[in-house]
Enzyme design. Structure first.
Site, short mmCIF file in Angstrom:
data_model
loop_
_atom_site.label_atom_id
_atom_site.label_comp_id
_atom_site.label_asym_id
_atom_site.label_seq_id
_atom_site.Cartn_x
_atom_site.Cartn_y
_atom_site.Cartn_z
N HIS A 71 0.85 -1.18 0.00
CA HIS A 71 0.00 0.00 0.00
C HIS A 71 0.89 1.24 0.00
O HIS A 71 2.02 1.21 0.48
CB HIS A 71 -0.92 0.00 1.23
CG HIS A 71 -1.95 1.07 1.20
ND1 HIS A 71 -1.70 2.36 1.60
CD2 HIS A 71 -3.26 1.05 0.80
CE1 HIS A 71 -2.80 3.09 1.46
NE2 HIS A 71 -3.75 2.32 0.97
N GLU A 92 -3.36 3.14 -7.40
CA GLU A 92 -3.70 4.18 -6.43
C GLU A 92 -2.71 5.33 -6.53
O GLU A 92 -1.67 5.31 -5.86
CB GLU A 92 -3.65 3.63 -5.01
CG GLU A 92 -4.77 2.70 -4.63
CD GLU A 92 -4.84 2.55 -3.12
OE1 GLU A 92 -5.91 2.78 -2.57
OE2 GLU A 92 -3.82 2.21 -2.51
#
Length: 214
Positions: free
Chosen positions: A85, A133
């Site tokens: 992430h 992302e």
């Protein structure tokens, strides 16, 4: 579409969100999972909602103090894990190791990346899915599907060029049912979001809105 709700370290009630996600998933038929802090994996899994870890380390059993062991989160009830992430970045070799550790423990994997070029690179490591992302949109009010739809379509193409079996999720700024529909129209097979649910006054209402167009 798959909706994966990352609770990060937000001061929300993980059980409230998990229960809402379980109920909305059952009522709508949409696959929804919740990714809580490692300490909360077991009790979130006990609600019956699909549960994912936020991270696993590339090591196995042994002298690895402070690591998040893939086998441990699997035993606690997780069935999948995020890897790399934007807020927990790893070197490429460690991403590879974490994917292998997760697979060893029977966990589904979603590797996050910033842009289509990185999506292509991590797709080569054989995860089940990848999530594009752009960091500048994470936690914001504008979804990547709206701000720059080309990033999503390019990410879908980049993954397919490497491994057609790798699914592509859309993350960063996703918060409404319209965002979910747009992501699906752009070729994404799932979404990854956090604040839109974790910071909502009514998590159930937020989840119902997310699935409303599906």
């Amino acid at each position: 579409m798959f909706i994966l709700v990352n609770l990060k370290a937000y001061p929300c009630d993980p059980i409230e969100v998990a229960t809402a996600a379980r109920d909305v998933a059952e009522e709508s038929g949409v696959r929804i999972a919740v990714s809580p802090q490692a300490a909360d994996v077991s009790r979130v899994a006990d609600t019956g909602v699909e549960t994912w870890a936020q991270h696993v380390d590339p090591n196995g059993h042994g002298s690895h103090t402070g690591s998040t062991l893939a086998e441990a989160v699997a035993e606690a009830g997780a069935v999948g894990t995020l890897i790399n992430h934007s807020e927990k970045r790893l070197k490429l070799a460690d991403i590879d190791g974490s994917v292998q550790a997760a697979e060893r423990a029977g966990l589904e994997t979603c590797v996050c990346a910033n842009n289509p070029a990185q999506i292509g690179a991590v797709s080569a490591l054989g995860p089940d899915s990848v999530a594009v992302e752009p960091p500048e949109l994470i936690g914001g009010d504008v979804s990547v599907a709206t701000a720059d739809p080309g990033i999503v379509t390019d990410a879908v193409d980049a993954a397919a060029n490497v491994d057609e079996d790798v699914e592509v999720y859309c993350g960063a700024g996703i918060s409404t049912g319209d965002d979910v529909v747009t992501a699906e129209e752009l070729g994404a097979s799932g979404i990854l979001l956090a604040s839109g649910v974790a910071k909502a006054d009514d998590p159930r209402a937020a989840l119902e809105d997310l699935v409303s167009g599906l």
